[in-house]
Every structure is written in C-alpha cells, then in structure tokens.
Design a protein around this motif. Structure first.
Motif, short mmCIF file in Angstrom:
data_model
loop_
_atom_site.label_atom_id
_atom_site.label_comp_id
_atom_site.label_asym_id
_atom_site.label_seq_id
_atom_site.Cartn_x
_atom_site.Cartn_y
_atom_site.Cartn_z
N THR A 1 -7.74 27.78 25.86
CA THR A 1 -6.46 28.49 25.90
C THR A 1 -6.10 28.85 27.33
O THR A 1 -6.94 28.79 28.24
N ILE A 2 -4.86 29.25 27.53
CA ILE A 2 -4.39 29.73 28.83
C ILE A 2 -3.87 31.16 28.65
O ILE A 2 -3.72 31.64 27.52
N ASP A 3 -3.60 31.83 29.78
CA ASP A 3 -3.20 33.24 29.68
C ASP A 3 -1.68 33.41 29.64
O ASP A 3 -1.13 34.34 30.22
N ARG A 4 -1.01 32.53 28.93
CA ARG A 4 0.44 32.64 28.73
C ARG A 4 0.71 32.79 27.24
O ARG A 4 0.19 32.03 26.42
N GLU A 5 1.52 33.76 26.89
CA GLU A 5 1.93 33.96 25.51
C GLU A 5 3.45 33.83 25.41
O GLU A 5 4.17 34.20 26.34
N PHE B 1 11.29 18.76 27.69
CA PHE B 1 9.97 19.38 27.68
C PHE B 1 9.66 19.91 26.30
O PHE B 1 10.55 20.21 25.51
N ASN B 2 8.35 20.04 26.04
CA ASN B 2 7.91 20.67 24.80
C ASN B 2 6.55 21.31 25.04
O ASN B 2 5.82 20.95 25.96
N VAL B 3 6.21 22.27 24.21
CA VAL B 3 4.92 22.94 24.26
C VAL B 3 4.11 22.50 23.05
O VAL B 3 4.52 22.75 21.91
N ILE B 4 2.99 21.82 23.28
CA ILE B 4 2.12 21.40 22.18
C ILE B 4 0.66 21.63 22.57
O ILE B 4 0.35 21.99 23.71
N SER B 5 -0.24 21.40 21.61
CA SER B 5 -1.65 21.71 21.80
C SER B 5 -2.54 20.59 21.28
O SER B 5 -2.15 19.84 20.40
N VAL C 1 -4.12 24.33 25.03
CA VAL C 1 -3.37 25.09 24.03
C VAL C 1 -2.05 25.57 24.63
O VAL C 1 -2.03 26.17 25.70
N ASN C 2 -0.96 25.26 23.94
CA ASN C 2 0.39 25.69 24.35
C ASN C 2 0.74 25.19 25.74
O ASN C 2 1.13 25.96 26.64
N ILE C 3 0.62 23.89 25.92
CA ILE C 3 0.86 23.27 27.22
C ILE C 3 2.28 22.71 27.27
O ILE C 3 2.68 21.92 26.41
N LEU C 4 3.03 23.10 28.30
CA LEU C 4 4.38 22.59 28.49
C LEU C 4 4.32 21.31 29.33
O LEU C 4 3.72 21.32 30.42
N ALA C 5 4.93 20.25 28.85
CA ALA C 5 4.95 18.98 29.60
C ALA C 5 6.12 18.13 29.08
O ALA C 5 6.87 18.55 28.19
N ALA C 6 6.25 16.94 29.62
CA ALA C 6 7.42 16.10 29.37
C ALA C 6 7.57 15.71 27.91
O ALA C 6 6.59 15.57 27.18
#
Length: 588
Positions: free
Chosen positions: A164-168, A363-367, A339-344
């Motif tokens: 995970t990352i520290d973004r909510e 862009f979309n956020v997926i895991s 987890v919850n990664i924003l990319a193309a």
C-alpha cells in the motif's frame, strides 16, 4: 455485463484454461474473444506508464489523486508487446530479446505457481533473456493472502509483491452513534450533502442479497437508505452499487471480507459509497444490531496524503510464499507500490469499463501486483543506467539487500490483518530506490550457475536442456540444493537436528579498501554461524566468499512453523553500507 456468479467472488483470474477459481493467479483483466484473450481494460497502458511514463501535470481521476504523474524511469525508451495465449507471450519475449531491450516487465502469469519451470513460458523466456543480460521482473500474482500462491518464482526472475501507499481517497462513514470510520471511494460527488439516513443490511435475505448481486435487492426495501454490501470481486464492486442505485438506494457501504482485511480499494462508484476494511465492517454490523433504528451518513474528504502511518503494508491480494517449486529460494523477492496506483488509461472509468465505447479517461486508479511489478522494472532500469555493466543477478541483489522492513511509524511492515508481515509475505522488504543504486556489495550469478540448481530440483537433463537451450550433464557431483545458489537471501527447510552449510560470494561495488563485519539476527530456534565474520576488499569488483551454517536447536521453543532473521554485512567507515540478506526457515 452482470456481476459474476457466487463461486467467482474470490480471486478470479485467467489461467489459460478458461477456468476461474479463487486460488489461481494471472491476468485478471482479460475477456475471451473466440480462442484468444483480449484486454478488457487498458492494463498494458497502465503498467507501461508506471515503469517509464513521462511527467504529466494535473493527472487525476474525477479530481482525485491530483498531481504530476510520472513513471519510475521517465527517460527510458519503452517498447510494448501484445500477448494473448502462451505461445504468443513467448514469441513476444523472443522479439524483445532480439530487439535488445534492457529490462522486461511482465505483469501477468499463466500458472498458479505449481507449473515446473520447464513448462512455464515466462520462466523459459526469462532465462533466454538473462542469458542476453536482460533483467526480468514479474508480478507475484494476486492469490493472497493464502500461502504457497506465489507465481513467476524462478530464481532468475525478480518476483514482485504489492504494498500500500500513504495516500487515501477518503470517504468517511459516520454511524448514528457518532462513530466515524475511514473508508475510501474514487467517486466523490461535488456538492453532496451528508446526512443521516436509514441503514439496512440485506444479508438476512440470503447470500446473493448480502453481496448485492444483480436482481437481489428487487424485493427489499432499500429506497432512500444506505445499504451494506459485502465487497465482491474488485472489478465487480461498481455493479454492486448499480444494483443499490437501481432499487432506489441512496448510498452504499462496502465491507471487506476477512481475507481482504484493511486493504481498501477506492472504486469509481455510481452513487455515494465508501469501502471499509474488515474490522471497521464488524463495527458497522455491531452497531446495526445494537439499535432498532440504525442510521449512517457518508461524507467525502477527497485525497489525503501522509495520514496512513502504517504504510507500506502488504496488500491482501499479494501472493505469498513459500514457493511450491523451489523452497530453497525465498519468494516473493520484494514488495513495491501496488494498491491504488494512478497511471495511464485509455477508456472510460466506472461501470462502462467492460463495454466497448468511445469514452476515454487519461488516468485511472487500480490495484494489483500488476502495478507493483512495473515499479520495480523502472527501478531496475535506473540501476542499469547507472551501472550498465551489471548483470541481471547483480541488479536484483542490489534491490533485495537494500530493501527496508519498517513502515512510516518505524514498526515492522504489517499485513492487511495488521499483524507483522513474515518473510513469505514481503520477501526482503520494500524497495528503496536510492539505496539500490549504491548497495556496496552484490551477489552475482552467471546463467550457467543455474544448471546445477535446476539439476538439484530433480529435473531431467532433457528438461534442464529445454530451459538453458544446450546440452547439460546432471551427474551427482554437479547437483546443488536451491539454497546453495549464490542468491541474496537464504531459504531452507530444517528438520529435527538438521544442520545446513551454504557458501556465498559477494562482489565489491562500493569503494576500494573496504572492510565489512557480519551481524546476524538468528531465527528463533536456529543457531547461525558465519565464517569468516570479517571480509576485506582491496579493489572494486574484488570478490570474497564466506560460509553460513544453520543449526536447528531442539531446546528452544518455537512460536510458529517458520523462522525469520537476517545476515547483515556492515561496512566500516563513513560510507555506511548495510548489505542485508533475509533468512527464511520452514520447520518440519
């Protein structure tokens, strides 16, 4: 497309046989078109941009996670290869090798982790790649948190788990008893006025209703209410919200199952919603049963960074070791952001993900471990750029021996259940890019060094030949156990009274005239002896060998069936090199 049948609610992945079950791991974003799979969502675009995407300002999804999006190695040249069935994947890898790439990033698998290397297309293609000096990283699979689910476990591959990352992207649930629970949702409607509404759980109407499957709420009074739904397969959660909306529901609270724990994935919902972790879900259920008139409200706080001090945490879906194929090699190797990664992205975001339409979103956020793999591929590209003469094994060693094992609070990295992660959950730990560029020492392996290892797995000479593409001799003197390979970590099985001695050779890539002193954190129930305990180097690229003896102690009470520790080589002087080899033990 309707929600999946109940038997598909777990980890439902393409495995090359058109079957689906919750322990098989693969490229879950495929649909079938005749006899060949095609990409249902822009999985390749997403992963490619994570590895080497150029900087793009104001990248966001529905205004969330706003900022400059950039791949790990943004100046790298990028080539993409289309794959489908197994033979096409091997052909694509051969094409990449022929065209002279430096790094191969593979975010998929065709197996469940039990296919021998001589039958695994990615193991075969990856060996051809490392023979040409090409680094290969692969996703570990999305079969977690069950053990023995790790895929792409060949030792010449970097096997990447997800963290995970520290973004909510916070969506807070406020219960009628004033308890606030922090969930997440990618869809955060502007101007939405949060207010207490009746709270209903349709689970008493059967399993289908508990999961808010299509048609299941038709005869249940959910109009104007917030509906509790058990979280389903990730790509189907938006359709659960659609069922709530179609029947007049005002909002939805998705609750993770026990296996998903606190790994929360924000979705592009069709109505106000929040996804909560398993423990918070229990609080919701407990409140629901404590009053005759339960209510809840959902409010949206947008994107928050740095609030989650338990990051990085091993994602619930990230596949776990030990490897069924080679217990002498610790897998997964490493974890990275997944987890919850924003990319193309090249399609619409939301319920239309599975439809063929012209709407697009950049862009979309997926895991998934599909997302963590290209992060490590980008790191490998940076190391290759800084050290063009390093072998794939040396690059892998640099990544593994410099990883860190503490979260932002300084506590041991944990799992989705908020318990300390084991070495079979996190491998060597979480990638630390800057340290990996200057590791001090590396453990190198030449392609031919894998031959006695493969023979030691019990493969026939013909099977080994199929992997290495030349004649081999698997006579007894050439056999070695997996743990004898010059790998940057140690992994072994110890029975009563067992004693194992392994040899390692390190290469000095730090500075000349350097001295290293060993420090051991022994696994509980194991004595570890290093000889010699001090190694010295005169020049760069000098080599030094040492032996490590592991002895199982019978008079020590063990708390589990596994043991874990580390062997650290600390440099003397101002450079402060700390070269860590993780130790994993399975007791039998």
């Amino acid at each position: 497309m309707p929600p999946p049948p109940a038997k598909w609610r777990g980890r439902c992945d393409f495995n090359g046989k058109r079957t689906c079950n919750n322990k098989l791991v693969g490229a879950r974003n495929f649909i079938w078109d005749g006899d060949a799979p095609v990409e249902a969502i822009p999985h390749g675009s997403h992963t490619a941009s994570e590895a080497a995407g150029s900087p793009v300002e104001a990248a966001n999804v529905f205004g969330q996670a706003n900022g400059t999006a950039m791949g790990i190695a943004p100046k790298a040249h990028l080539a993409m290869y289309k794959v489908g069935i197994e033979s096409s994947a091997l052909a694509a890898m051969d094409a990449a090798i022929e065209e002279g790439v430096d790094v191969l990033s593979i975010s998929m698998s065709y197996s469940n982790g039990s296919v021998p290397f001589f039958d695994d297309v990615f193991a075969l293609g990856a060996f051809r790649a490392i023979q040409k000096g090409i680094f290969v990283s692969c996703s570990a699979g999305n079969g977690g948190p069950s053990p023995n689910t790790v895929t792409n476990a060949a030792p010449w591959i970097l096997t990447v788990g997800a963290s995970t990352i520290d973004r909510e992207i916070r969506a807070t649930v406020e219960l009628g008893n004033n308890v606030e629970l922090y969930g997440q949702s990618l869809f955060q409607p502007e101007g939405f006025h949060s207010k207490q509404l009746p709270l209903v759980d349709p689970a008493s109407n059967g399993e289908s209703a508990a999961f808010c499957e299509k048609g299941s709420l038709k005869n249940i009074d959910v109009k104007g209410k917030i509906v509790i739904c058990q979280a389903s397969f990730p790509e189907w959660r938006i359709f659960q919200g659609q069922e709530v909306k179609d029947n007049g529901g005002a909002g939805m609270i998705l609750i993770n199952g026990v296996e998903d724990g606190d790994t929360i994935i924000p979705d592009a919902h069709v109505l106000p919603a929040s996804c909560l972790g398993y423990k918070d879900g229990l609080l919701v259920k407990g409140y629901l049963n404590s009053t005759s008139s339960p209510t809840a409200a959902i409010s949206f706080q947008g994107t928050l960074i740095g609030k989650s001090k338990i990051a990085p945490q091993v994602a619930s879906f990230s596949s776990r070791g030990p490897s069924l194929l080679s217990p002498g090699i610790l897998k997964p190797d490493i974890i990275g952001p997944g987890v919850n990664i924003l990319a193309a992205w090249t399609k619409s975001v939301g319920p239309t993900d599975f439809s063929i339409d012209e709407a697009t979103n950049p862009f979309n956020v997926i895991s998934g471990t599909s997302m963590s793999c290209p992060h490590l591929s980008g790191v490998a590209a940076l190391i290759k750029s800084a050290h063009p003469d390093w072998s794939p094994a040396a690059i892998k060693s640099a990544i593994l021996t410099t990883a860190y094992t503490a979260d932002l609070n300084g506590n041991p990295i944990s799992t989705e259940q908020n318990v300390s992660a084991t070495v079979f959950d996190r491998g060597s730990g979480h990638v630390h890019t800057l340290r990996a560029l200057n590791p001090g020492l590396v453990y190198d392996i030449e392609p031919d060094d894998y031959i006695p290892y493969l023979c030691g797995l019990g493969y026939s000479e013909q099977q080994v030949r199929y992997i290495v593409q030349r004649k081999v001799n698997c006579s007894t003197p050439t056999l070695i156990p997996g743990a004898q390979l010059n790998y940057p970590t140690f992994s072994m099985v110890l029975g009563a009274g067992d004693q194992m001695t392994y040899t390692r050779t390190v290469t000095n890539v730090g500075r000349p005239f350097s001295t290293y002193i060993s420090k051991v954190l022994s696994p509980q129930g194991v004595a570890v002896k290093v000889m010699p305990s001090v190694i010295r180097f005169k020049d760069l690229n000098d080599k030094a060998s040492y032996t490590v003896t592991f002895t199982r102690l019978e008079n020590v009470t063990r708390s589990s069936i596994i043991g874990q520790g580390s062997l650290v080589w600390n440099s003397i002087g101002d450079d402060g090199y700390k070269v860590v080899s993780t130790i994993a033990v399975v007791f039998v």
